[in-house]
Design an enzyme around this catalytic site. Structure first.
Site, PDB file in Angstrom:
ATOM      1  N   GLY A 128     -74.452 -65.714   3.295  1.00 23.92           N
ATOM      2  CA  GLY A 128     -74.841 -65.146   2.011  1.00 23.92           C
ATOM      3  C   GLY A 128     -75.589 -66.132   1.125  1.00 23.92           C
ATOM      4  N   HIS A 129     -76.131 -65.595   0.037  1.00 27.50           N
ATOM      5  CA  HIS A 129     -76.937 -66.436  -0.851  1.00 27.50           C
ATOM      6  C   HIS A 129     -76.092 -67.515  -1.530  1.00 27.50           C
ATOM      7  CE1 HIS A 129     -76.355 -63.447  -4.484  1.00 27.50           C
ATOM      8  NE2 HIS A 129     -75.220 -63.838  -3.965  1.00 27.50           N
ATOM      9  N   ASN A 130     -76.756 -68.638  -1.787  1.00 30.50           N
ATOM     10  CA  ASN A 130     -76.173 -69.791  -2.502  1.00 30.50           C
ATOM     11  C   ASN A 130     -75.154 -70.578  -1.684  1.00 30.50           C
ATOM     12  OD1 ASN A 130     -77.619 -68.793  -4.770  1.00 30.50           O
ATOM     13  ND2 ASN A 130     -75.867 -67.512  -5.321  1.00 30.50           N
TER      14      ASN A 130
END
EC number: 2.3.1.191
Length: 347
Positions: free
Chosen positions: A240-242
């Site tokens: 997922g992002h980050n």
């Protein structure tokens, strides 16, 4: 370049170790059960020792401790037979180097930098202002969008995609169907609908990273999603992002890492693991396959397992013994409760 056929002495001269017996020639690495006289095999796990006696392998890679039991066999003695086997396999399957040139059907946009040493395959696409290092291989139908930076000897297999603005280090390998830098799943509820949050970060992969087929690594919402040097990610993994993943961590297939998770270096994450978001996993953590990770792991070196809830591996193993007996134990508990109740009634 090692020849297609080589002797045990040639192998040990290249990789170290000690050969014993005849200095025979071998052509490939094979499992003990399948190996023939022209093959070299290996014994990494003592429980397969009996298979050595039945194997037709011309030579076998073993540890010094195991070697004493195989007098009369052609051996290579190594400190770590499994690692040595991997290195021998690499000798017989060398890394393919780029054949410089751009296929007539490939598209290279203005402003892109593509050294003559790079190989750009049929229908591949290189976006504007993207910079490729020396010796990259962008194979058929692979896409590198605009403003990306790729280090030397990066390989994108057919149909791999790198979205705009991403950075890949040296010797990165992206397998077919993988997508690097697609939008993260960032949404804000607007009362009666969802408002998409622009994902303005990118993805940065360190040197020697390998990404398996159909794996997705989402770009960050504001800062980059990062993967450290030497990390290997299997097929069908979602990052997922980050997320921030350290160096030399391995993640097996069908694992899902939720957004904003930080994973340390030298972690081992089994297949089918799922994590909640916004947690931290310490260095050298091992997580068994199918585990649901519901909270941060702050102590380095832990070995954890459990479908739900996650717990120490030893604790989970003990508890797992009782899972299949829960129905029986429940019946016994009800019987004891009834007996206790009857006893009180008679007092």
């Amino acid at each position: 370049m090692i020849p297609a056929t080589c002797t045990l002495s040639q192998i040990t001269a290249r990789l170290g170790g000690e050969w014993r017996g005849e200095d025979i020639s071998v052509t490939a690495v094979r499992p003990l059960a399948d190996a023939q006289a022209e093959h070299i095999s290996f014994l990494a796990n003592p429980k397969y020792k009996a298979e050595v006696h039945d194997s037709s392998a011309g030579a076998i890679i073993v540890s010094a401790k195991a070697a004493d039991g195989f007098e009369g066999r052609n051996l290579i003695v190594a400190d770590d037979p499994y690692l040595y086997f991997a290195k021998v396999a690499r000798l017989f399957s060398p890394v393919v180097k780029a054949r410089g040139g751009i296929h007539p059907t490939a598209v290279v946009e203005p402003g892109a930098t593509v050294p003559a040493s790079c190989e750009i395959g049929a229908n591949a696409y290189i976006g504007a202002n993207t910079v490729l290092g020396e010796g990259c291989r962008i194979l058929a139908n692979a896409v590198v969008q605009h403003d990306c930076k790729l280090g030397d000897e990066v390989v994108l297999h057919p149909n791999a995609v790198v979205y705009y603005g991403c950075t890949l280090g040296r010797h990165v390998e992206i397998h077919s169907g993988a997508v690097i830098g697609a939008d993260g799943f960032g949404l804000a509820f607007a009362g009666d609908s969802w408002f998409k949050i622009p994902q303005t970060g990118a993805v940065t992969l360190g040197d020697d990273v390998e990404i398996g087929s159909n794996t997705n690594i989402d770009r960050g919402a504001m800062s980059d999603t990062t993967v450290g040097n030497g990390t290997k990610i299997d097929n069908q993994v979602q990052i997922g992002h980050n997320c921030k993943i350290g160096s030399h961590t391995v993640i097996a297939a069908k694992t899902g890492i939720s957004g904003s998770v930080t994973i340390g270096s030298y972690c081992i994450i089994g297949g089918g693991v799922g994590t909640v978001g916004h947690i931290e996993i310490a260095d050298k953590t091992t997580i068994g396959g199918g585990t649901s990770v519901t909270h941060s792991i702050t102590e380095s070196g832990k070995h954890l397992a459990g479908i739900f809830p996650m717990s120490e591996h030893k604790e989970w193993a003990r508890n797992a013994v009782y899972i299949h007996r829960l129905s029986e134990m429940n019946k016994r508990l009800k019987t004891l409760e009834q007996q206790l109740s009857d006893s009180k009634d008679t007092q």
